[in-house]
Design a protein around this motif. Structure first.
Motif, PDB file in Angstrom:
ATOM      1  N   PRO A  72       0.825  -1.226   0.000  1.00 57.41           N
ATOM      2  CA  PRO A  72       0.000   0.000   0.000  1.00 57.41           C
ATOM      3  C   PRO A  72       0.852   1.265   0.000  1.00 57.41           C
ATOM      4  O   PRO A  72       1.913   1.338   0.611  1.00 57.41           O
ATOM      5  CB  PRO A  72      -0.810  -0.116   1.289  1.00 57.41           C
ATOM      6  CG  PRO A  72      -0.013  -1.020   2.168  1.00 57.41           C
ATOM      7  CD  PRO A  72       0.680  -1.985   1.255  1.00 57.41           C
ATOM      8  N   ILE A  73       0.334   2.266  -0.727  1.00 59.11           N
ATOM      9  CA  ILE A  73       0.925   3.610  -0.729  1.00 59.11           C
ATOM     10  C   ILE A  73      -0.101   4.548  -0.088  1.00 59.11           C
ATOM     11  O   ILE A  73      -1.212   4.708  -0.601  1.00 59.11           O
ATOM     12  CB  ILE A  73       1.259   4.077  -2.156  1.00 59.11           C
ATOM     13  CG1 ILE A  73       2.255   3.123  -2.804  1.00 59.11           C
ATOM     14  CG2 ILE A  73       1.803   5.503  -2.128  1.00 59.11           C
ATOM     15  CD1 ILE A  73       3.602   3.069  -2.125  1.00 59.11           C
ATOM     16  N   LEU A  74       0.253   5.185   1.043  1.00 53.74           N
ATOM     17  CA  LEU A  74      -0.677   6.029   1.794  1.00 53.74           C
ATOM     18  C   LEU A  74      -0.210   7.474   1.766  1.00 53.74           C
ATOM     19  O   LEU A  74       0.994   7.751   1.836  1.00 53.74           O
ATOM     20  CB  LEU A  74      -0.769   5.563   3.250  1.00 53.74           C
ATOM     21  CG  LEU A  74      -1.175   4.093   3.465  1.00 53.74           C
ATOM     22  CD1 LEU A  74      -1.089   3.745   4.934  1.00 53.74           C
ATOM     23  CD2 LEU A  74      -2.571   3.846   2.926  1.00 53.74           C
ATOM     24  N   PRO A  75      -1.134   8.409   1.662  1.00 53.85           N
ATOM     25  CA  PRO A  75      -0.734   9.825   1.708  1.00 53.85           C
ATOM     26  C   PRO A  75       0.024  10.133   2.994  1.00 53.85           C
ATOM     27  O   PRO A  75      -0.391   9.748   4.082  1.00 53.85           O
ATOM     28  CB  PRO A  75      -2.069  10.572   1.661  1.00 53.85           C
ATOM     29  CG  PRO A  75      -3.019   9.613   1.014  1.00 53.85           C
ATOM     30  CD  PRO A  75      -2.588   8.250   1.461  1.00 53.85           C
ATOM     31  N   GLY A  76       1.152  10.799   2.840  1.00 53.84           N
ATOM     32  CA  GLY A  76       1.950  11.170   3.995  1.00 53.84           C
ATOM     33  C   GLY A  76       2.836  10.066   4.521  1.00 53.84           C
ATOM     34  O   GLY A  76       3.548  10.259   5.501  1.00 53.84           O
ATOM     35  N   CYS A  77       2.797   8.910   3.890  1.00 50.75           N
ATOM     36  CA  CYS A  77       3.612   7.779   4.326  1.00 50.75           C
ATOM     37  C   CYS A  77       4.724   7.545   3.297  1.00 50.75           C
ATOM     38  O   CYS A  77       4.468   7.550   2.085  1.00 50.75           O
ATOM     39  CB  CYS A  77       2.739   6.532   4.477  1.00 50.75           C
ATOM     40  SG  CYS A  77       3.601   5.097   5.120  1.00 50.75           S
TER      41      CYS A  77
END
Length: 765
Positions: A72-77
């Motif tokens: 997963p690619i998460l905003p802010g991560c």
């Protein structure tokens, strides 16, 4: 921040030894070929550098290795992909981190960077590390910035360059490295990052100062994260601050929050609104870059009186302008609000009019106590106690207490108690509600000071007092547009004990206030007072009931004005109860008072009620300056006898000394006897007489004598016995009759007719 820890997300792909079916030789998408059963891939179980690892033969210009799972690619991560590789034989290739960016519905996100920097393998057996960072943000240090369209990725490596080589690859690692970017990505600085421990024992003052300096320098917020932080020094915070944890400090240490200075911030800082208010007031009385403490509409639950000087701790004199505004203090009832009552024997001499001497157990008498005893006037308080000398200094002299007796000292409990200050000036309380809950009193002023202000505020149901002055801290006090509501509405007027306010010093301004059902609205012991636009109401439900004074003027030469007020079911009482020797000698007697433009009303009272009462506490006094004009007087549900009277409990007024009294232009409804001075009378003499006796007694104010005649005018012909006209001028004799309330007109020739006479009960100057 680490999503693998905080949210339980799994970023790390499985080790190669668990099978190559999830490892693609393509882009890693579903349906792409895997390395499982490929002749160019093998698991090496015990490499001397890697342990179990993957060995690949490079047979193409670019050899791909991708994990087929969705990472997963998460905003802010931000994720770091890392691999360790080494060349074993053949041609030496280059290695890079590579990926495939996936978006909604599994679609490929195009136009983004999907490879990291390449590392050339230059020596057989040498371990090289390749890595790249991927994330949504375009930040320094991010190799593959994918934006918010990317939702997942397939990550691995590419082997590029010459073919014919053999490479071994350790297990690929994917980890959350958001923390690397956290301090520049977030708009706050955490005190823990600068050494704060937060265990409630370690002194974190230096860490707070360091973190605040960093936050202020970068225009960020200071974060006090969860924990209990002990600060054993004065701390000033220049950056905006947010509290998840709380602060503890010694009473004499202060926390100055210069940005966002208000009660909610301090309540968050100390984890308690009451303590937060105390520490905020402490900071307010030191340098905080603010002159106002905004309560932000919050209600503070108060369990005990607030010693305002103890909250400040390091100052007993404070004269700079400060304001507390916009909130509510709500008393939680309990034993902390019970008044302390002490009895003690003491001596009093008129030669030291504000001093009690030989006070037994003086140490037991609290400063600020109300003193009661024989010969003690209303609202006399303890201003200072000298235990060593066994003396007590009082706020005012006692009118009839010479000698030795046992006094009662009662110390009320106040929500805001300023009596610990030696001097306090320019203190303003604005738009604040003091909910006293029928037990607490409101505000106790400092012994000395000036310019205290209460405006647009409510003092509701005080147990005993609304505002108390124990000295001269009320000098120039301004009370504007406030509501005072008693707890005693159900009681008879004479049974009430609570008083809205008192003052001892001069120049008090009471304007546009409303006071309901107190024993007294105001007891004023100074001069230069202005009472304008107020409404005080002290009625009850009794028929033919008693009424008590709404305003007590406890001085003779008051130099005051009572103008435009609504004086409702109460009266103005004028006394000299604050004189040690109340008999008239060389001091000023009653004077300097203007009562004009007021509306006086009363209902269901005994007929002897009056709205204006003069009560001398000693003999020989008189009125020497009173202007009572333009007022409206109205009684409802029954008549009253007259509007004014003298209370001669101690002494009458000296009628032979009255002067400069003006009572005119007033209107009277349901008043049996109109009062005026001077009074204009029409007298008819029906038969010829040489002496005409004119009786103005009912009209004369305060039972005064008929002391002067200003004018005599004949209305029509004055005729003698034969019908002839008498044109002579009679002479006047004043102070006639047993009560000296009549005047006589003396003619040379007996005559009859009508005259208009203007009579005064005073000398006009």
């Amino acid at each position: 921040m680490n999503k693998a820890i905080t949210d339980g997300l799994v970023f790390m792909p499985p080790a190669f030894e668990y099978g190559l079916s999830v490892w693609s030789s393509g882009d890693g998408t579903p349906g792409s070929p895997s390395w499982d059963s490929s002749p160019d891939a093998a698991i090496v179980p015990a490499d001397q550098d890697f342990g179990s690892c993957l060995e690949l033969n490079k047979t193409a210009a670019t050899v791909q290795l991708r994990y087929m799972g969705d990472t997963p690619i998460l905003p802010g991560c931000y994720l770091r992909i890392r691999a360790r590789v080494k060349a074993m034989s053949g041609n030496l290739p280059s290695v890079r981190i590579a990926a495939w960016a996936g978006g909604a519905g599994g679609a490929h996100v195009t136009g983004v960077t999907e490879t990291g920097p390449a590392v050339a393998l230059t020596t057989y057996g040498k371990v090289e590390t390749v890595e790249a960072i991927v994330g949504t943000g375009n930040r320094q240090g991010v190799d593959m910035s994918w934006g918010t369209a990317a939702l997942f990725g397939h990550f691995g490596i590419d082997l590029t360059g010459a073919t014919g080589g053999v490479v071994r690859i350790d297990d690929i690692e994917i980890e959350d490295v958001t923390s690397v970017f956290l301090r520049t990505m977030m708009d706050w600085v955490d005190v823990r990052d600068y050494g704060a421990v937060g265990d409630g024992v370690t002194d974190d003052s230096a860490a707070f100062e360091a973190a605040d300096a960093a936050a202020a320098a970068t225009s960020r917020e200071l974060l006090v994260s969860a924990g209990t932080y002990f600060l054993n020094a004065d701390v000033t915070l220049e950056a905006p601050v947010r509290f998840e944890g709380r602060v503890t400090m010694p009473d004499d240490r202060r926390l100055a929050i210069t940005r966002g200075f208000n009660l909610p911030v301090y309540a968050d800082a100390f984890g308690d609104e009451e303590l937060g208010f105390k520490k905020a007031y402490q900071a307010l009385c030191h340098f905080t870059d603010h002159d106002t403490l905004d309560l932000c509409g919050r209600r503070i639950e108060i369990t005990a009186p607030i010693d305002m000087q103890a909250a400040v701790a390091t100052k007993t004199v404070f004269t700079s302008r400060r304001t507390i505004r916009n909130g509510q203090f709500n008393v939680i009832t309990g034993p902390s609000w019970t008044p302390a009552v002490v009895t003690s024997q003491a001596s009093y001499s008129t030669s030291s009019p504000t001093l009690l001497t030989n006070v037994v157990n003086a140490a037991n008498i609290p400063v600020g106590s109300l003193i009661e005893g024989t010969g003690v006037g209303r609202e006399v308080y303890v201003q200072y106690v000298d235990v060593g000398a066994q003396t007590v200094t009082l706020s005012k002299p006692l009118y009839g207490a010479a000698g030795t007796q046992t006094y009662t000292f009662t110390r009320f409990r106040y929500i805001l108690d300023f009596s610990g200050f030696a001097q306090l000036a320019n203190m303003i309380i604005d738009d604040v509600q003091l909910e006293c809950s029928g037990e607490a009193s409101g505000i106790l002023l400092a012994p000395t000071g000036h310019s205290f202000q209460l405006r647009d505020s409510h003092v509701l149901k005080p147990g005993h007092r609304g505002i108390t002055s124990i000295g001269t801290g009320c000098q120039g006090m301004l009370i504007d547009r406030c509501q005072f509501q008693s707890k005693e509405s159900a009681l008879r007027s004479q049974d009430r004990i609570s008083i809205a306010l008192n003052a001892n010093a001069n120049d008090i301004k009471l304007r546009d206030n409303r006071a309901v059902h107190f024993r007294h609205f105001a007891v004023l012991g100074g001069t230069g007072n202005l009472l304008v636009g107020n409404h005080w109401y002290q009625g009850d439900n009794e028929t033919a009931g008693l009424r008590v004074a709404g305003v007590v003027l406890a001085g003779t030469e008051v130099k005051s004005a009572i103008t435009g007020n609504y004086i409702d079911n109460s009266f103005i009482e004028w006394t000299n109860e604050y004189e040690a020797d109340p008999d008239y000698a060389n001091q000023f007697s009653f004077g300097g008072l203007t009562v004009t433009g007021n509306t006086f009303t009363v209902n269901d009272v005994a007929p002897w009620f009056s709205w204006f009462v003069v009560k001398p506490f000693g003999s020989g006094h008189h009125i020497r300056g009173l202007n009572m004009t333009g007022n409206v007087f109205r009684a409802v549900n029954g008549n009253i006898d007259r509007i004014e009277r003298v209370d001669s409990t101690f002494a009458p007024l000296a009628n032979n000394s009255m002067r400069n009294i003006w009572i005119s232009g007033n209107t009277f409804s349901n008043i049996t006897q109109v009062t005026a001075n001077p009074v204009r009378l029409q007298h008819d003499e029906a038969s010829e007489a040489a002496v005409w006796t004119i009786d103005p007694a009912p009209y004369l104010a305060f039972g005064g004598w008929a002391r002067n005649v200003d004018a005599i005018v004949a209305e029509g012909r004055i005729t003698t016995a034969g019908g002839g006209q008498n044109s002579e001028m009679p002479y006047v004799e004043v102070e006639q009759g047993a009560a000296k309330q009549q005047v006589t007109l003396n003619w040379a020739t007996p005559c009859k007719g009508r005259v208009s006479v203007i009579v005064r009960m005073d000398n006009p100057n």
